[in-house]
Motif scaffolding. Structure first.
Motif, PDB file in Angstrom:
ATOM      1  N   SER A 294      33.468 -64.449   3.318  1.00  0.00           N
ATOM      2  CA  SER A 294      34.408 -63.729   4.192  1.00  0.00           C
ATOM      3  C   SER A 294      35.852 -63.953   3.738  1.00  0.00           C
ATOM      4  N   THR A 337      34.601 -62.844   9.707  1.00  0.00           N
ATOM      5  CA  THR A 337      33.472 -63.763   9.794  1.00  0.00           C
ATOM      6  C   THR A 337      32.200 -62.988  10.120  1.00  0.00           C
ATOM      7  N   GLN A 338      31.218 -63.117   9.270  1.00  0.00           N
ATOM      8  CA  GLN A 338      29.949 -62.439   9.518  1.00  0.00           C
ATOM      9  C   GLN A 338      29.359 -62.886  10.855  1.00  0.00           C
ATOM     10  N   SER A 339      29.187 -64.210  10.980  1.00  0.00           N
ATOM     11  CA  SER A 339      28.464 -64.749  12.138  1.00  0.00           C
ATOM     12  C   SER A 339      29.285 -64.723  13.411  1.00  0.00           C
ATOM     13  N   THR A 342      31.687 -69.323  12.912  1.00  0.00           N
ATOM     14  CA  THR A 342      32.155 -70.330  11.961  1.00  0.00           C
ATOM     15  C   THR A 342      33.244 -71.190  12.609  1.00  0.00           C
ATOM     16  N   GLU A 474      25.379 -70.610  -5.187  1.00  0.00           N
ATOM     17  CA  GLU A 474      24.695 -71.010  -3.954  1.00  0.00           C
ATOM     18  C   GLU A 474      23.191 -70.734  -3.979  1.00  0.00           C
TER      19      GLU A 474
END
Ligand code: M6R
Length: 594
Positions: A294, A337-339, A342, A474
């Motif tokens: 992000s 932010t995806q979620s 965070t 990752e």
């Protein structure tokens, strides 16, 4: 990151809890466990995957229970450190996500009062505190115990033969899902989608008492009301849909994500006015914030905003901003932010709001903590992203950023019309990249044997180089680094050589010539070289060991096609190396601790 679930109803809790836990695996974990009650609490846990736990555990009778996937923070992954944790008498059982900052002090105090601890975890203080304060009312004991705790938590508690689950949250996400004469609690919506799509998100400080027939909330000692949301993600959207890995499925969903995000989102409302005003009078500053992928979207956003709005823009890592960042009250902050959970981003928003900044959030999860904290939220239409590696959420973030900046752009109408056209064609350009997957997979085969890979880019493709490296490291555990190509000569040159391949992102914009210079420099130092070049650009063909051709688009939009290419490259390298693509070791999908 730890995942927690709870069930209370008329059915056997054990299979439901195990199923819910399996849908939280994507968050990353190293051990798991469940507790079921039929009046007495029975616990089974181990440092194994959920499927293994399911195979080995005995049948527990009972229609209420709690479960946990643990991502170790305090103490190694082991049976004893796995959750649920209990009190001395095994009358109460607790699952916890978060970190208790003052656990050592509490543990010392409780030990001196006669409590015996068996694990190294911070979480174990919670059942002991509840045991200490229990006087016939579980909710009251939990409320009293939480008053002693400093830190973050999402917890579910059951015990003392009471036919209730108590759930509470502070700085860690928690959702209650409503069924018919049964209710569920979970860290995240995908855990419960098999059963219901009606959810209530807990607010910070909430304590919920959940029975089979209903839910009540308290916050700050008073009764609170929380509204119900309908989740519009289908179960199918949250599952693999025939792909070998969630990551591959999510990469392939990107044309749909682009269409949905662009089609769904129409610029209107105050924050756009803020942006417009900024671009007109130039008196405010724009700050873009995020973490990981992000943050890379924020960096791309910086280049887009500078070109379209003609304003200086800052992009910062939320985790750095929280300690050293400064913003004036007239700053407009765009947080990505995806979620939406965070912890570093949440802290940054609080810090920005404290100095009076307006905060816009771009997130994929409606009802998430960030969406509730920001002044204005734009929801991306990526759908549930399960793989730890962010792919489609990144592209959705970029789409929002393009639209957002275009809606306020200070450019000629002709240029504006060109950009709208580019955006309209973006989904089919991404499909073109996906169609070349076999070729990209072949290149991946060549790169899979290397243990260090460097990515270089310039201008708007510098963040793409960072993102390419992050994706590769990752999921494949290959050491990968992204550099601004112009920085190679300031240090990284020392690393180049036969064992260190370089992937160069070449774009036909103002950086083209200097990128070619960097490519020549890399070649001269003996590194194997792979170049991503636009259709029709053969300028690096004689230098590169391999070229991957990407669809020709306006350079401003080139991060879209380049990123998808690098996502596929990383995926196939990780697959060839036999890595657990969706659930890389030590990583969590939603990083809810600082
Ligand atoms: O949910 P967020 O977008 O706030 O998450 C931020 C990072 O943790 C996330 O992008 C992480 O870097 C991904 N695993 C990258 O693929």
């Amino acid at each position: 990151m730890c995942g927690i679930v709870g069930y209370i109803g008329e059915r056997q809790a054990q299979p439901i809890l195990l199923n819910c836990l399996s849908h939280l695996e994507y968050r990353g974990y190293d051990s798991c466990g469940i507790a079921v009650s039929d009046g007495a609490v029975k616990v089974y846990k181990d440092a194994v995957r959920v499927a293994e736990l399911k195979k080995t555990m005995p049948d527990f009778d009972g229609s209420l229970g709690i479960g946990h996937t643990r991502w170790a923070t305090h103490g190694e992954p082991s049976r004893v450190n796995a959750h649920p944790h209990g009190d001395c008498q095994n009358e109460v059982s607790v699952v916890h996500n978060g970190i208790i900052n003052n656990f050592l002090k509490l543990k010392q105090q409780l030990t001196s009062e006669g409590h015996t601890f068996v694990s190294e975890t911070d979480s174990e203080v919670i059942p002991h505190l509840i045991e200490k304060y229990y006087a016939g009312d579980l909710e009251k004991a939990v409320e009293r115990a939480l008053a002693d705790i400093e830190g973050s938590y999402a917890i579910i508690v059951m015990g003392y033969g009471e036919n209730t689950l108590i759930a509470a949250r502070k700085d860690s996400p928690l959702v209650i899902a409503l069924g018919d004469r049964e209710n569920y609690i979970a860290s995240d919506v995908p855990a419960v989608l098999d059963y219901t799509s009606r959810v209530i998100y807990l607010e910070d400080g909430d304590i919920a008492t959940v029975t089979a027939g209903g839910v009540s909330f308290r916050n700050g000692g008073k009764t609170a009301k929380r509204s119900e949301h309908k989740v519009d993600w289908s179960v199918e959207e949250a599952r693999k849909g025939g792909y070998e890995h969630y990551m591959l499925k999510e990469i392939h969903e990107q044309p749909r994500v682009i269409r949905d995000t662009l089609g769904d989102w129409l610029p209107n409302g105050e924050p756009f006015e803020d942006l417009k005003k900024m671009s007109e009078d130039g008196t405010r500053t724009l700050l873009m914030l995020g973490c990981g992928t992000s943050y890379h979207a924020a960096l791309v956003g910086k280049y887009i905003a500078q070109e379209m709005l003609g304003l200086p823009v800052r992009a910062e890592l939320a985790s750095e901003f929280n300690y050293h960042g400064r913003a004036l009250p007239e700053t407009l902050a765009v947080t990505l932010t995806q979620s939406g959970e965070t912890a570093d981003v949440l802290m940054a928003i609080k810090r920005l709001k404290d100095v009076g900044c307006r905060v816009m959030a771009i997130t994929n999860v409606n009802g998430s903590s960030v969406s509730r904290l920001a002044d204005h939220t734009i929801i991306t239409r990526a759908g549930p992203e399960i793989s730890v590696a962010a792919t489609k959420s990144f592209l959705a973030q970029l789409m929002v950023l393009y639209w957002l900046m275009m809606s306020c752009a200070r450019v000629e109408p002709k240029r504006q019309a060109e950009m709208v056209l580019q955006l309209r064609h973006m989904a089919s350009r991404v499909t073109q990249v996906l169609d070349s997957e076999a070729e990209i997979a072949e290149r991946a085969g060549y790169l899979a044997k290397y243990n260090d890979v460097f990515f270089i880019g310039r201008g708007i493709n510098y963040p793409v180089a960072l993102e390419g490296a992050l994706k590769l490291k990752e999921i494949s555990y290959v050491h990968a680094e992204g550099f601004a190509a112009g920085e190679l000569k300031h240090g990284p040159f020392a690393l180049l050589g036969r064992e260190k391949p370089v992937i160069a992102v070449l774009t036909q914009d103002a950086t083209h010539q200097t990128m070619l210079t960097s490519i020549r420099e890399v070649k001269a130092r003996g590194s194997p070289l792979m170049v991503l070049a636009s259709e029709g650009d053969d300028s690096a063909d004689s230098l590169a060991d391999f070229t991957i051709t990407v669809p020709r688009v306006d350079p401003l939009f080139s991060p879209v096609v380049n990123t998808v290419t690098l996502q596929l490259l990383a995926y196939h390298i990780a697959r060839k190396r036999g890595c657990p693509v969706d659930f890389p070791k030590n990583l969590a999908k939603s990083v809810t601790v600082e």
